[in-house]
Design an enzyme around this catalytic site. Structure first.
Site, PDB file in Angstrom:
ATOM      1  N   HIS A 302       1.176  -1.343   0.626  1.00  0.00           N
ATOM      2  CA  HIS A 302       0.331   0.110  -0.276  1.00  0.00           C
ATOM      3  C   HIS A 302       1.100   1.142   0.323  1.00  0.00           C
ATOM      4  O   HIS A 302       1.875   0.999   0.650  1.00  0.00           O
ATOM      5  CB  HIS A 302      -0.790   0.201   0.827  1.00  0.00           C
ATOM      6  CG  HIS A 302      -2.054   0.928   0.869  1.00  0.00           C
ATOM      7  ND1 HIS A 302      -1.976   2.855   1.813  1.00  0.00           N
ATOM      8  CD2 HIS A 302      -3.575   0.298   0.312  1.00  0.00           C
ATOM      9  CE1 HIS A 302      -3.348   1.926   1.093  1.00  0.00           C
ATOM     10  NE2 HIS A 302      -3.806   2.332   1.017  1.00  0.00           N
ATOM     11  N   ASP A 359      -7.790  -4.944   0.075  1.00  0.00           N
ATOM     12  CA  ASP A 359      -8.608  -6.334  -1.134  1.00  0.00           C
ATOM     13  C   ASP A 359      -7.753  -8.131  -0.512  1.00  0.00           C
ATOM     14  O   ASP A 359      -8.869  -8.607  -1.880  1.00  0.00           O
ATOM     15  CB  ASP A 359      -7.665  -5.864  -2.241  1.00  0.00           C
ATOM     16  CG  ASP A 359      -8.103  -4.173  -2.587  1.00  0.00           C
ATOM     17  OD1 ASP A 359      -9.789  -4.211  -2.346  1.00  0.00           O
ATOM     18  OD2 ASP A 359      -7.993  -3.522  -3.254  1.00  0.00           O
TER      19      ASP A 359
HETATM   20  N1  CMC Z   1       3.999  -7.567  -4.970  1.00  0.00           N
HETATM   21  C1  CMC Z   1       5.875  -8.149  -5.150  1.00  0.00           C
HETATM   22  N2  CMC Z   1       6.573  -6.794  -4.473  1.00  0.00           N
HETATM   23  C2  CMC Z   1       5.809  -5.232  -4.151  1.00  0.00           C
HETATM   24  C3  CMC Z   1       3.840  -4.908  -4.013  1.00  0.00           C
HETATM   25  C4  CMC Z   1       3.610  -6.726  -4.706  1.00  0.00           C
HETATM   26  N3  CMC Z   1       1.953  -6.479  -4.243  1.00  0.00           N
HETATM   27  N4  CMC Z   1       4.023  -3.984  -3.798  1.00  0.00           N
HETATM   28  C5  CMC Z   1       4.842  -3.813  -3.840  1.00  0.00           C
HETATM   29  N5  CMC Z   1       5.949  -4.175  -4.331  1.00  0.00           N
HETATM   30  C6  CMC Z   1       7.758  -3.714  -4.047  1.00  0.00           C
HETATM   31  C7  CMC Z   1       7.597  -2.456  -5.056  1.00  0.00           C
HETATM   32  O1  CMC Z   1       7.977  -3.357  -6.005  1.00  0.00           O
HETATM   33  C8  CMC Z   1       8.127  -1.887  -5.424  1.00  0.00           C
HETATM   34  O2  CMC Z   1       9.398  -2.398  -5.345  1.00  0.00           O
HETATM   35  P1  CMC Z   1      11.482  -1.297  -5.379  1.00  0.00           P
HETATM   36  O3  CMC Z   1      11.893  -1.133  -4.515  1.00  0.00           O
HETATM   37  O4  CMC Z   1      12.391  -2.770  -5.208  1.00  0.00           O
HETATM   38  O5  CMC Z   1      10.734  -0.942  -6.694  1.00  0.00           O
HETATM   39  C9  CMC Z   1       8.378  -1.534  -3.650  1.00  0.00           C
HETATM   40  O6  CMC Z   1       7.545  -2.975  -3.333  1.00  0.00           O
HETATM   41  C10 CMC Z   1       8.063  -0.261  -3.475  1.00  0.00           C
HETATM   42  O7  CMC Z   1       5.976  -0.366  -3.863  1.00  0.00           O
HETATM   43  P2  CMC Z   1       5.970   0.931  -4.691  1.00  0.00           P
HETATM   44  O8  CMC Z   1       5.837   0.183  -6.457  1.00  0.00           O
HETATM   45  O9  CMC Z   1       6.435   1.531  -4.908  1.00  0.00           O
HETATM   46  O10 CMC Z   1       4.431   1.033  -3.993  1.00  0.00           O
HETATM   47  P3  CMC Z   1       3.224   1.861  -4.541  1.00  0.00           P
HETATM   48  O11 CMC Z   1       2.945   3.084  -3.333  1.00  0.00           O
HETATM   49  O12 CMC Z   1       3.714   2.337  -5.695  1.00  0.00           O
HETATM   50  O13 CMC Z   1       1.947   1.397  -4.680  1.00  0.00           O
HETATM   51  C11 CMC Z   1       0.651  -0.007  -4.683  1.00  0.00           C
HETATM   52  C12 CMC Z   1       1.133   0.413  -4.211  1.00  0.00           C
HETATM   53  C13 CMC Z   1      -1.351  -0.667  -3.598  1.00  0.00           C
HETATM   54  C14 CMC Z   1      -0.318   0.156  -6.532  1.00  0.00           C
HETATM   55  C15 CMC Z   1       0.958  -1.687  -4.671  1.00  0.00           C
HETATM   56  O14 CMC Z   1       1.684  -2.147  -3.860  1.00  0.00           O
HETATM   57  C16 CMC Z   1       0.331  -2.885  -5.889  1.00  0.00           C
HETATM   58  O15 CMC Z   1       0.870  -3.273  -7.019  1.00  0.00           O
HETATM   59  N6  CMC Z   1       0.205  -3.988  -5.275  1.00  0.00           N
HETATM   60  C17 CMC Z   1      -0.900  -5.251  -5.610  1.00  0.00           C
HETATM   61  C18 CMC Z   1      -2.254  -4.678  -5.824  1.00  0.00           C
HETATM   62  C19 CMC Z   1      -3.277  -4.381  -4.564  1.00  0.00           C
HETATM   63  O16 CMC Z   1      -3.321  -4.730  -3.620  1.00  0.00           O
HETATM   64  N7  CMC Z   1      -4.012  -3.099  -4.931  1.00  0.00           N
HETATM   65  C20 CMC Z   1      -4.803  -2.801  -3.567  1.00  0.00           C
HETATM   66  C21 CMC Z   1      -4.424  -1.936  -2.712  1.00  0.00           C
HETATM   67  S1  CMC Z   1      -5.239  -1.442  -1.444  1.00  0.00           S
HETATM   68  C22 CMC Z   1      -7.100  -1.035  -2.142  1.00  0.00           C
HETATM   69  C23 CMC Z   1      -7.492   0.276  -3.040  1.00  0.00           C
HETATM   70  O17 CMC Z   1      -6.384   1.486  -2.819  1.00  0.00           O
HETATM   71  O18 CMC Z   1      -7.762  -0.201  -4.025  1.00  0.00           O
END
Ligand code: CMC
Length: 424
Positions: A302, A359
């Site tokens: 998140h 989720d």
């Molecule tokens: N699985 C594997 N790696 C992950 C995941 C995951 N679910 N989420 C984040 N990471 C890694 C990401 O690749 C990054 O790695 P690095 O630092 O090496 O580049 C690190 O963790 C930080 O993540 P980020 O992508 O910079 O985080 P963000 O704030 O941009 O994205 C997110 C947040 C929710 C989009 C992302 O965690 C994600 O895609 N999660 C899976 C989809 C999901 O469950 N979404 C629902 C979110 S909660 C309800 C809502 O808002 O709808």
């Protein structure tokens, strides 16, 4: 007032600091470009405060979520979705009279224009209900144009909450090829949603109170989440003075994506995949860690929560209760719990502070309530609507509103002469 100092090319600039009611600190850069020529650079807006808001407070480090100051845990256990919707939009808990009036209005605006049925007919049965929802909500603007004054604004917000569940249920019935079930005024908001989804004309439908309660809790937990992707979309679209229905339709489209609300559908599909693949948790954990794989652990991570998502905690506990009460034995709950355990023992997930989000467990409850997987994100949209409306109202009521219009750092070609087609 406290000031921040920025030194750029040897020149010093004082920037005002603003502090929120929970001590959150922001550096006000609104005049930065005017005085220095520079802009701030923050792709993904991770450090950008786009507005002041008094609706929802989140402390991602402490796992705190409050609507209008009320903790989510208390609202989920003591309130109901209609009351929470009122709280978000009007900023206070309703009195008995106010709640009665609000419920009356939500009930008596739940029919959609009969002509809208023709639009449902135009969609293929295979259409994803989120696409249908977004299109139908935008089309409401054809039936209820304009929001010139505060009364119209309020009426259109009420219409939208009242009608969204009808549109959602009709889109589901359309996908099944079953007749549409019309709203019933004697049922609660959530009871009526369930009735329109599951009743068939040949049978009497009784709303199961366990299902009604669980659905109500799910909707409360989704009702607002400050400046997330879809809410920011609503603010962005609404800042151009686009009409409310088009604005919320944009929010629904943003919510649909798998990194946002669409994750609830993806979680179940992922758990199913793991179950069918001999419960090989490690394989999927390794895949999620491999940046080249394009695979993420859906329902994990998140932008704001870095310790736990309080909504996920409530839902994890609710999963056991709801499944027990309904006598449902879903092996995917065990798969989810095991996957969570394996992930939380892995240094990648520990270091990056990745925890289950809302989720991760919601889909298992939706499944137990017989909500089809394709409708999960639609349920999220119904839950999130009062939050979108509250944020839209807060923004459009603000006389100092400016159109949302970020800047960019241009990295393309510098000026070059046009070349003739034959010379390229
Ligand atoms: N699985 C594997 N790696 C992950 C995941 C995951 N679910 N989420 C984040 N990471 C890694 C990401 O690749 C990054 O790695 P690095 O630092 O090496 O580049 C690190 O963790 C930080 O993540 P980020 O992508 O910079 O985080 P963000 O704030 O941009 O994205 C997110 C947040 C929710 C989009 C992302 O965690 C994600 O895609 N999660 C899976 C989809 C999901 O469950 N979404 C629902 C979110 S909660 C309800 C809502 O808002 O709808």
């Amino acid at each position: 007032m406290e000031q921040a100092k920025l030194i750029l090319s040897g020149k010093e600039y004082d920037l005002p600091v603003i502090v929120g009611s929970e001590g959150e600190v922001g550096i006000d850069v609104t005049q930065l470009r005017n005085v220095s020529g520079a802009i701030t650079f923050d792709p993904g807006y991770g450090n950008t405060g786009s507005c002041k808001s008094s609706i929802t407070f989140i402390d991602g480090e402490k796992g705190i979520l409050r609507y209008r100051g009320y903790p989510i845990e208390e609202l989920a256990s003591k309130s109901n979705f209609v009351e929470v919707s009122y709280l978000l939009i009007y900023g206070k808990l309703p009195t008995e009279d106010e709640l009665t009036r609000f419920k009356y209005l939500l009930t008596h605006h739940s029919l959609i224009h009969e002509d809208m049925k023709k639009m449902f007919e135009g969609f293929p049965a295979s259409a994803h209900p989120m696409g249908v929802l977004s299109a139908m909500v935008a089309s409401l603007s054809a039936f209820y144009p304009g929001h010139e004054n505060p009364e119209m604004k309020e009426l259109n917000m009420i219409r939208l909450i009242a009608k969204l569940k009808t549109i959602a249920a009709f889109s589901y019935k359309k996908s099944l090829g079953q007749p549409y079930i019309y709203p019933r005024n004697d049922l609660s908001y959530v009871g009526d949603l369930l009735h329109m989804l599951f009743a068939v004309p040949s049978e009497k439908y009784e709303v199961n109170p366990v299902i009604e309660d669980a659905m109500d809790k799910l909707l409360i937990l989704h009702a607002d989440h400050e400046q997330n992707c879809s809410t920011s979309t609503v603010r962005l679209a609404g800042s151009s003075q686009a009409n409310l229905f088009a604005t919320i339709s944009a929010g629904i489209s943003a919510l649909w994506g798998p990194w946002h609300g669409g994750a609830n559908q993806e979680v179940i599909e992922m758990l199913d995949l793991i179950a069918k693949d001999n419960l090989d948790y490690k394989k999927y954990i390794e895949l999620a860690k491999d940046k080249k794989s394009n695979f993420k652990l859906m329902g994990f991570g998140h932008r704001v929560y870095k310790n736990f998502d309080p909504r996920a905690q409530i839902l994890k506990a609710a999963c056991d209760n709801v499944l027990n009460e309904l006598g449902v034995n879903d092996p995917l709950l065990e798969v989810a719990k095991n996957l969570e355990r394996v992930a939380l023992e892995d240094s990648y997930f520990i270091e990056k502070k990745l925890y289950p989000n809302v989720d991760f467990y919601s889909g298992i409850i939706y499944k137990a309530l017989n909500i089809p997987v394709q409708m999960f994100t639609v349920m999220f949209a119904i839950g999130r609507l009062p939050g979108w409306l509250a944020q839209w109202k807060e923004m459009t009521d603000d006389p100092s509103l400016r159109i949302y219009r970020p800047r960019q750092i241009y990295t393309g070609a510098t000026v070059r002469p046009y070349t003739d087609l034959k010379k390229r």
